[in-house]
Design an enzyme around this catalytic site. Structure first.
Site, PDB file in Angstrom:
ATOM      1  CB  SER A 157      -0.938  -0.019   1.206  1.00 38.65           C
ATOM      2  OG  SER A 157      -1.712  -1.181   1.178  1.00 38.65           O
ATOM      3  NE  ARG A 172       6.721  10.666  -4.188  1.00 40.60           N
ATOM      4  CZ  ARG A 172       6.016  10.283  -5.253  1.00 40.60           C
ATOM      5  NH1 ARG A 172       4.860   9.671  -5.089  1.00 40.60           N
ATOM      6  NH2 ARG A 172       6.474  10.503  -6.471  1.00 40.60           N
ATOM      7  CG  ASP A 210      -4.332  -0.329  -0.158  1.00 39.50           C
ATOM      8  OD1 ASP A 210      -4.559   0.071   0.984  1.00 39.50           O
ATOM      9  OD2 ASP A 210      -3.881   0.398  -1.056  1.00 39.50           O
TER      10      ASP A 210
HETATM   11  O1  LIG Z   1      -4.385   1.030   3.407  1.00 38.37           O
HETATM   12  P1  LIG Z   1      -3.576   2.228   3.796  1.00 38.37           P
HETATM   13  O2  LIG Z   1      -2.332   1.921   4.517  1.00 38.37           O
HETATM   14  O3  LIG Z   1      -4.438   3.261   4.492  1.00 38.37           O
HETATM   15  O4  LIG Z   1      -3.110   2.890   2.404  1.00 38.37           O
HETATM   16  C1  LIG Z   1      -3.928   3.757   1.648  1.00 38.37           C
HETATM   17  C2  LIG Z   1      -3.031   4.488   0.652  1.00 38.37           C
HETATM   18  O5  LIG Z   1      -2.035   5.182   1.409  1.00 38.37           O
HETATM   19  C3  LIG Z   1      -1.167   5.965   0.568  1.00 38.37           C
HETATM   20  O6  LIG Z   1      -0.267   6.669   1.378  1.00 38.37           O
HETATM   21  C4  LIG Z   1      -0.398   5.050  -0.377  1.00 38.37           C
HETATM   22  O7  LIG Z   1       0.461   5.820  -1.214  1.00 38.37           O
HETATM   23  C5  LIG Z   1      -1.365   4.245  -1.221  1.00 38.37           C
HETATM   24  O8  LIG Z   1      -0.664   3.315  -2.037  1.00 38.37           O
HETATM   25  C6  LIG Z   1      -2.358   3.507  -0.335  1.00 38.37           C
HETATM   26  O9  LIG Z   1      -3.347   2.900  -1.156  1.00 38.37           O
END
Ligand SMILES: O=P(O)(O)OC[C@H]1O[C@@H](O)[C@H](O)[C@@H](O)[C@@H]1O
Ligand SMILES: Nc1ncnc2c1ncn2[C@@H]1O[C@H](COP(=O)(O)OP(=O)(O)O)[C@@H](O)[C@H]1O
Length: 482
Positions: A157, A172, A210
């Site tokens: 994610s 990043r 995700d």
């Molecule tokens: O499921 P999480 O950890 O809340 O992530 C949500 C999004 O968070 C962002 O910071 C990421 O760059 C994404 O790739 C990701 O889909």
């Protein structure tokens, strides 16, 4: 008859009779700062559309718009046993998914909270942690071993560039992560190596985001699904575009991928408006950005997602303390600790059903060691509501922009993540925000946000199944080999 005692009231009526004038004046200032009007939402959404287009162009833009190499829609007939792991901002999940082949699936899963030090650990600590969790899970679920390696869908994610389904170059870190020697590298071999070091019988077949998993898993059970959304530690969205509408892929596709072939796009729209053209940022948002490991990045995400909402409230409270408006004479040591409040804190403030906010009183005492007055609690409640409302209203701009870009007049927008699932009022506030943008006349909203299927588990498994099918049919799963 079981006597449960007096039920808590459904919701607070709320009154400000005992709040001093100067504190009320402060509240009105914050209401101004955190209110996002319908006109502002429409303006933000229109700019969002142009930014989505820019992200797909050859020159690119703020929003990465990453082709996810999922080139088919799920049919609902996919079958087989797949492993999935979901490395999110707060937890690692390991899921065993049994696809039933009839738009159904069954999952067995374990959740491992990420050690708090993981965000700034060494690279090998991260991959070793994941491989260890996988080993634990496989040893438990397959005590007699397996006849051949288990195919695994790796839900990562974070923004990772992909030239094929089986790679992901981390662009990043986001959500406060800052692990060395991973940015710019393909994370699949790193994980595969840690797995092989432990002789765990697993083969990583697909790397997915995700939101892409959420899109595919939700479409598997509900064909009306048009996008997958996460409002959790971070925020993001994925949707299906068509290859012929993606200028940055021109000349890079094998002949078996036609212009009308679907392509899932991981937008990574948490990066929206890093140029600060339209988002109504406050000084608190600026502080959060300056103090983050990646200043200037993820401007949209830092205003709406779970990693940050508690911190926004903390900074606002500190500002009021600095001007001697609240908590006079109180020990502020804990309140001065960055990120001491996760988003469950404002959530609990908003859930307090009592007129005197006694739950809020207990919360401030237990978490921050601060005694609050009745008047202070009423202001705190109003602040939490404004921060929560701003998050939900801004959050729908990405949804509205994707609908406008793709011309969706109706849509099921499948959402997951603890802010969507647990933050009080988020669903209602988001629905109101969509109505404010589209100004529908119809009684029923044509575009609605619905609970997603398990994207990081089932979604990863379905994508692994779609990938294995394409490979068997000798179809491309990445850019053409030069
Ligand atoms: O499921 P999480 O950890 O809340 O992530 C949500 C999004 O968070 C962002 O910071 C990421 O760059 C994404 O790739 C990701 O889909
Ligand atoms: N009750 C709650 N209401 C709103 N947000 C919450 C709540 N509890 C936890 N959170 C926030 O949700 C985020 C975790 O989101 P979640 O979707 O569970 O995990 P991940 O982002 O790793 O997939 C954290 O930032 C946390 O602050």
């Amino acid at each position: 008859m079981v006597h449960l005692g007096p039920k808590p009231p459904q919701h607070r009526k709320g009154s400000y009779l005992d709040v001093p004038e100067d504190l009320l004046a402060e509240l009105h200032k914050f209401e101004e700062l955190f209110t996002v009007s319908a006109e502002t939402l429409q303006k933000i959404t229109d700019h969002f559309v142009t930014e989505l287009d820019k992200g797909l162009s050859k020159s690119g833009g703020n929003i990465p718009m990453i082709p996810g190499w999922v080139l088919d829609f799920p049919t609902g007939k996919e079958t087989g046993d797949y492993l999935a792991i979901d490395l999110g901002g707060t937890n690692l999940r390991v899921v065993l998914v049994k696809l039933g082949g009839n738009r159904d699936f069954d999952t067995t899963q374990s959740k491992y909270p990420l050690p708090s030090t993981m965000r700034t650990a060494k690279s090998e600590d991260l991959w070793d942690f994941i491989a260890e969790c996988l080993k634990k899970f496989v040893d438990e679920e397959f005590p007699h071993g397996v006849s051949e390696p288990l195919p695994l869908g790796f839900t990562f994610s974070f923004p990772a560039s992909q030239n094929s389904i089986k790679e992901g170059y981390l662009q990043r870190w986001t959500k406060g992560f800052d692990i060395e020697d991973v940015e710019g590298h393909d994370v699949v071999p790193m994980l595969q190596c840690a797995i092989e070091k432990r002789k765990v019988p697993i083969d990583v077949v697909a790397l997915i985001n995700d939101t892409t998993g959420t899109l595919v898993a939700s479409m598997y059970t509900d064909p009306e699904t048009k996008m997958g959304l996460i409002f959790g530690t971070g925020c993001n969205g994925a949707y299906y575009d068509v290859c012929g509408d993606i200028p940055k892929l021109e000349g890079r596709l094998d002949s078996d991928i036609k212009p009308d072939s679907p392509m899932a796009i991981n937008c990574e729209y948490g990066a929206f408006d890093n140029e600060h053209a339209v988002l109504p940022r406050t000084k608190y948002d600026l502080i959060i950005d300056e103090q983050s490991p990646r200043p200037g990045q993820q401007s949209f995400e830092k205003m709406i997602s779970g990693y940050y909402l508690g911190e926004v409230l903390r900074l606002v409270l500190l500002d009021l303390c600095a001007r001697d408006k609240i908590f006079k004479g109180q020990d502020l040591t804990k309140l001065k600790q960055a990120f001491i409040l996760d988003t469950s804190f404002p959530a609990k403030i908003e859930e307090d059903p009592y007129e005197n906010l006694s739950d809020v009183q207990d919360l401030f005492q237990s978490v921050l060691g601060i005694q609050t007055t009745s008047a202070e609690r009423k202001i705190i409640r109003a602040l939490a509501e404004k921060i929560g409302e701003r998050s939900a209203r801004l959050a729908i701009c990405g949804i509205a922009a994707i609908c406008k870009k793709r011309g969706y007049k109706t849509a099921h927008c499948a959402a997951d993540g603890s802010v969507y699932n647990k933050y009080p009022g988020f669903k209602e506030r988001a629905a109101k925000g969509l109505r404010d943008v589209f100004q529908w006349e119809t009684k029923e909203d044509p575009i609605i946000i619905v609970p997603a299927e398990d994207g990081s588990g089932a979604g990863a498994a379905i994508i692994a199944a779609l990938t294995e099918k394409r490979l068997k049919e000798k179809k491309s799963v990445g850019v053409k080999k030069v």
